[in-house]
Design a protein around this motif. Sequence first.
Motif, PDB file in Angstrom:
ATOM      1  N   HIS A 119     -39.422 -34.215 -50.743  1.00 19.97           N
ATOM      2  CA  HIS A 119     -39.829 -33.822 -49.384  1.00 19.97           C
ATOM      3  C   HIS A 119     -39.350 -32.432 -48.993  1.00 19.97           C
ATOM      4  CE1 HIS A 119     -41.452 -37.802 -48.522  1.00 19.97           C
ATOM      5  NE2 HIS A 119     -40.415 -38.289 -49.167  1.00 19.97           N
ATOM      6  N   ARG A 120     -38.827 -31.688 -49.964  1.00 19.70           N
ATOM      7  CA  ARG A 120     -38.355 -30.327 -49.717  1.00 19.70           C
ATOM      8  C   ARG A 120     -37.397 -30.322 -48.521  1.00 19.70           C
ATOM      9  NH1 ARG A 120     -41.508 -26.775 -52.675  1.00 19.70           N
ATOM     10  NH2 ARG A 120     -40.994 -24.982 -51.332  1.00 19.70           N
ATOM     11  N   VAL A 159     -31.087 -26.453 -56.946  1.00 15.82           N
ATOM     12  CA  VAL A 159     -32.244 -27.164 -56.389  1.00 15.82           C
ATOM     13  C   VAL A 159     -33.134 -26.296 -55.505  1.00 15.82           C
ATOM     14  CG1 VAL A 159     -31.062 -29.377 -56.524  1.00 15.82           C
ATOM     15  CG2 VAL A 159     -30.954 -28.047 -54.397  1.00 15.82           C
ATOM     16  N   ALA A 160     -32.731 -25.060 -55.241  1.00 18.01           N
ATOM     17  CA  ALA A 160     -33.590 -24.187 -54.435  1.00 18.01           C
ATOM     18  C   ALA A 160     -34.992 -24.031 -55.011  1.00 18.01           C
ATOM     19  CB  ALA A 160     -32.937 -22.824 -54.249  1.00 18.01           C
ATOM     20  N   PRO A 161     -35.155 -23.952 -56.339  1.00 17.96           N
ATOM     21  CA  PRO A 161     -36.520 -23.850 -56.878  1.00 17.96           C
ATOM     22  C   PRO A 161     -37.407 -25.046 -56.539  1.00 17.96           C
ATOM     23  CG  PRO A 161     -34.930 -23.155 -58.532  1.00 17.96           C
ATOM     24  CD  PRO A 161     -34.149 -23.763 -57.402  1.00 17.96           C
ATOM     25  N   HIS A 162     -36.783 -26.166 -56.153  1.00 12.07           N
ATOM     26  CA  HIS A 162     -37.544 -27.348 -55.732  1.00 12.07           C
ATOM     27  C   HIS A 162     -37.809 -27.359 -54.227  1.00 12.07           C
ATOM     28  CE1 HIS A 162     -37.018 -29.176 -59.694  1.00 12.07           C
ATOM     29  NE2 HIS A 162     -35.734 -28.880 -59.619  1.00 12.07           N
ATOM     30  N   GLY A 163     -37.395 -26.305 -53.541  1.00  8.41           N
ATOM     31  CA  GLY A 163     -37.614 -26.240 -52.100  1.00  8.41           C
ATOM     32  C   GLY A 163     -36.557 -26.931 -51.269  1.00  8.41           C
ATOM     33  N   VAL A 164     -35.434 -27.309 -51.885  1.00  7.91           N
ATOM     34  CA  VAL A 164     -34.348 -27.979 -51.169  1.00  7.91           C
ATOM     35  C   VAL A 164     -33.311 -26.947 -50.748  1.00  7.91           C
ATOM     36  CG1 VAL A 164     -32.549 -29.745 -51.283  1.00  7.91           C
ATOM     37  CG2 VAL A 164     -34.709 -30.075 -52.506  1.00  7.91           C
ATOM     38  N   ARG A 165     -32.878 -27.019 -49.494  1.00  7.43           N
ATOM     39  CA  ARG A 165     -31.883 -26.080 -48.975  1.00  7.43           C
ATOM     40  C   ARG A 165     -30.537 -26.791 -48.831  1.00  7.43           C
ATOM     41  NH1 ARG A 165     -32.841 -25.361 -44.093  1.00  7.43           N
ATOM     42  NH2 ARG A 165     -34.555 -26.847 -43.845  1.00  7.43           N
ATOM     43  N   ILE A 166     -29.523 -26.262 -49.500  1.00  6.45           N
ATOM     44  CA  ILE A 166     -28.171 -26.799 -49.443  1.00  6.45           C
ATOM     45  C   ILE A 166     -27.278 -25.744 -48.793  1.00  6.45           C
ATOM     46  CG2 ILE A 166     -26.276 -27.823 -50.739  1.00  6.45           C
ATOM     47  CD1 ILE A 166     -28.805 -29.364 -51.213  1.00  6.45           C
ATOM     48  N   ASN A 167     -26.596 -26.107 -47.709  1.00  4.82           N
ATOM     49  CA  ASN A 167     -25.734 -25.182 -46.993  1.00  4.82           C
ATOM     50  C   ASN A 167     -24.500 -25.928 -46.480  1.00  4.82           C
ATOM     51  OD1 ASN A 167     -27.443 -22.579 -46.779  1.00  4.82           O
ATOM     52  ND2 ASN A 167     -28.871 -24.172 -46.077  1.00  4.82           N
ATOM     53  N   ALA A 168     -23.603 -25.190 -45.832  1.00  7.97           N
ATOM     54  CA  ALA A 168     -22.384 -25.795 -45.307  1.00  7.97           C
ATOM     55  C   ALA A 168     -22.023 -25.177 -43.968  1.00  7.97           C
ATOM     56  CB  ALA A 168     -21.222 -25.610 -46.283  1.00  7.97           C
ATOM     57  N   VAL A 169     -21.287 -25.924 -43.174  1.00  6.45           N
ATOM     58  CA  VAL A 169     -20.602 -25.382 -42.011  1.00  6.45           C
ATOM     59  C   VAL A 169     -19.109 -25.500 -42.269  1.00  6.45           C
ATOM     60  CG1 VAL A 169     -22.430 -25.844 -40.342  1.00  6.45           C
ATOM     61  CG2 VAL A 169     -20.691 -27.593 -40.773  1.00  6.45           C
ATOM     62  N   ALA A 170     -18.341 -24.534 -41.759  1.00  8.20           N
ATOM     63  CA  ALA A 170     -16.894 -24.541 -41.959  1.00  8.20           C
ATOM     64  C   ALA A 170     -16.207 -24.460 -40.600  1.00  8.20           C
ATOM     65  CB  ALA A 170     -16.471 -23.373 -42.854  1.00  8.20           C
ATOM     66  N   PRO A 171     -16.046 -25.595 -39.935  1.00  8.02           N
ATOM     67  CA  PRO A 171     -15.403 -25.586 -38.611  1.00  8.02           C
ATOM     68  C   PRO A 171     -13.926 -25.225 -38.698  1.00  8.02           C
ATOM     69  CG  PRO A 171     -16.592 -27.645 -39.027  1.00  8.02           C
ATOM     70  CD  PRO A 171     -16.473 -26.943 -40.324  1.00  8.02           C
ATOM     71  N   GLY A 172     -13.436 -24.614 -37.621  1.00  8.60           N
ATOM     72  CA  GLY A 172     -12.003 -24.506 -37.437  1.00  8.60           C
ATOM     73  C   GLY A 172     -11.501 -25.772 -36.779  1.00  8.60           C
ATOM     74  N   PRO A 173     -10.249 -25.788 -36.308  1.00 10.22           N
ATOM     75  CA  PRO A 173      -9.741 -26.969 -35.616  1.00 10.22           C
ATOM     76  C   PRO A 173     -10.692 -27.373 -34.488  1.00 10.22           C
ATOM     77  CG  PRO A 173      -7.956 -25.447 -36.037  1.00 10.22           C
ATOM     78  CD  PRO A 173      -9.215 -24.733 -36.416  1.00 10.22           C
ATOM     79  N   LEU A 212     -29.216 -25.382 -39.405  1.00 14.86           N
ATOM     80  CA  LEU A 212     -29.357 -25.318 -40.857  1.00 14.86           C
ATOM     81  C   LEU A 212     -30.341 -26.364 -41.379  1.00 14.86           C
ATOM     82  CD1 LEU A 212     -25.638 -24.725 -41.875  1.00 14.86           C
ATOM     83  CD2 LEU A 212     -27.522 -23.090 -42.079  1.00 14.86           C
ATOM     84  N   VAL A 213     -30.378 -27.525 -40.741  1.00 16.29           N
ATOM     85  CA  VAL A 213     -31.306 -28.570 -41.161  1.00 16.29           C
ATOM     86  C   VAL A 213     -32.741 -28.236 -40.781  1.00 16.29           C
ATOM     87  CG1 VAL A 213     -32.030 -30.965 -40.721  1.00 16.29           C
ATOM     88  CG2 VAL A 213     -29.624 -30.449 -41.176  1.00 16.29           C
ATOM     89  N   CYS A 214     -32.930 -27.763 -39.559  1.00 17.04           N
ATOM     90  CA  CYS A 214     -34.272 -27.684 -38.994  1.00 17.04           C
ATOM     91  C   CYS A 214     -34.900 -26.296 -39.011  1.00 17.04           C
ATOM     92  CB  CYS A 214     -34.257 -28.187 -37.541  1.00 17.04           C
ATOM     93  SG  CYS A 214     -33.684 -29.884 -37.339  1.00 17.04           S
ATOM     94  N   ASP A 215     -34.106 -25.260 -38.867  1.00 14.35           N
ATOM     95  CA  ASP A 215     -34.663 -23.942 -38.582  1.00 14.35           C
ATOM     96  C   ASP A 215     -34.347 -22.862 -39.606  1.00 14.35           C
ATOM     97  OD1 ASP A 215     -35.668 -24.898 -36.060  1.00 14.35           O
ATOM     98  OD2 ASP A 215     -33.617 -24.768 -35.296  1.00 14.35           O
ATOM     99  N   ALA A 216     -33.264 -23.009 -40.333  1.00 18.21           N
ATOM    100  CA  ALA A 216     -32.825 -21.941 -41.239  1.00 18.21           C
ATOM    101  C   ALA A 216     -33.560 -22.037 -42.570  1.00 18.21           C
ATOM    102  CB  ALA A 216     -31.318 -22.008 -41.447  1.00 18.21           C
ATOM    103  N   THR A 217     -34.840 -21.715 -42.539  1.00 17.18           N
ATOM    104  CA  THR A 217     -35.689 -21.963 -43.701  1.00 17.18           C
ATOM    105  C   THR A 217     -35.390 -21.051 -44.888  1.00 17.18           C
ATOM    106  OG1 THR A 217     -37.367 -20.528 -42.697  1.00 17.18           O
ATOM    107  CG2 THR A 217     -37.575 -22.903 -42.331  1.00 17.18           C
ATOM    108  N   SER A 218     -34.643 -19.976 -44.675  1.00 21.36           N
ATOM    109  CA  SER A 218     -34.307 -19.099 -45.797  1.00 21.36           C
ATOM    110  C   SER A 218     -32.829 -19.171 -46.169  1.00 21.36           C
ATOM    111  CB  SER A 218     -34.666 -17.635 -45.466  1.00 21.36           C
ATOM    112  OG  SER A 218     -33.879 -17.148 -44.393  1.00 21.36           O
ATOM    113  N   SER A 219     -32.078 -20.065 -45.539  1.00 23.74           N
ATOM    114  CA  SER A 219     -30.647 -20.199 -45.848  1.00 23.74           C
ATOM    115  C   SER A 219     -30.460 -21.094 -47.065  1.00 23.74           C
ATOM    116  CB  SER A 219     -29.888 -20.786 -44.649  1.00 23.74           C
ATOM    117  OG  SER A 219     -29.827 -19.862 -43.596  1.00 23.74           O
ATOM    118  N   VAL A 220     -29.826 -20.545 -48.090  1.00 24.13           N
ATOM    119  CA  VAL A 220     -29.558 -21.278 -49.329  1.00 24.13           C
ATOM    120  C   VAL A 220     -28.140 -20.928 -49.788  1.00 24.13           C
ATOM    121  CG1 VAL A 220     -30.206 -21.609 -51.744  1.00 24.13           C
ATOM    122  CG2 VAL A 220     -31.984 -21.269 -50.025  1.00 24.13           C
TER     123      VAL A 220
END
Length: 232
Positions: A119-120, A159-173, A212-220
């Motif tokens: 489902h990309r 997995v980016a070549p399959h259209g899957v976007r993997i990213n992270a958030v790094a919260p502080g305290p 990152l889930v919904c809008d960041a279509t170029s974030s990898v």
Amino acid sequence: MSEKPVALVTGGASGIGAAVVTALTGRGFAVGCLDLVGAVPQAEHTVAVDVSDGAAVASAVAEIRGKLGPVHAVVTSAGHYEMAPVTDISVQAWQRMLRVHLGGLVNVARATLPDLIEHRGALVAVASELAVGGGDGDAHYAAAKGAILGVVRSLAAEVAPHGVRINAVAPGPTDTPLLADDSPWRAAEYLDTLPLRRLTAPHEVARCVEYLVCDATSSVGDVVNVNSGAVI
């Protein structure tokens, strides 16, 4: 089966995970949760599971898929926190920290990647600013969160070549139950060192996850720092 796209959130019962459930529900997802405590009120289905158990995670993801449908988005926010001098950290404590944080991410990713590829979709891992900056008394936690960033960047490239976007958030305290009332991260002396002079709020982290889930279509392989300026 839900007619909505399905998001799977780990650790959705409280803190950042609960805020993520709220955010993704608001964006039209049917949310399924994996959490040790069981039912998550805002989720459409919850499975009580220890994310460090790979076989149990695979079974739980299959249950979510059977109830709601294939998974389009994943957020891994399950975890725990404790502070100790490195000489006081037992082997069991080191192993538990790595199993829950790093193992939890890997177990959930392995179980959901077939759906995400079909489902990309997108996966966002919750790391920590301690993965970048480290912290006094945080060696095992920082190590586990740092390992998450390594997996995120490597998996993103895979997995980016399959259209899957993997990213992270790094919260502080962040102002969640993970920080005890007497935590040094809540002390005025620490907060005064932050540019914003306050803890991060769970909904602020959730908004970045939602982006990152919904809008960041170029974030990898990206890491978004949400930390009140703790790491600049």
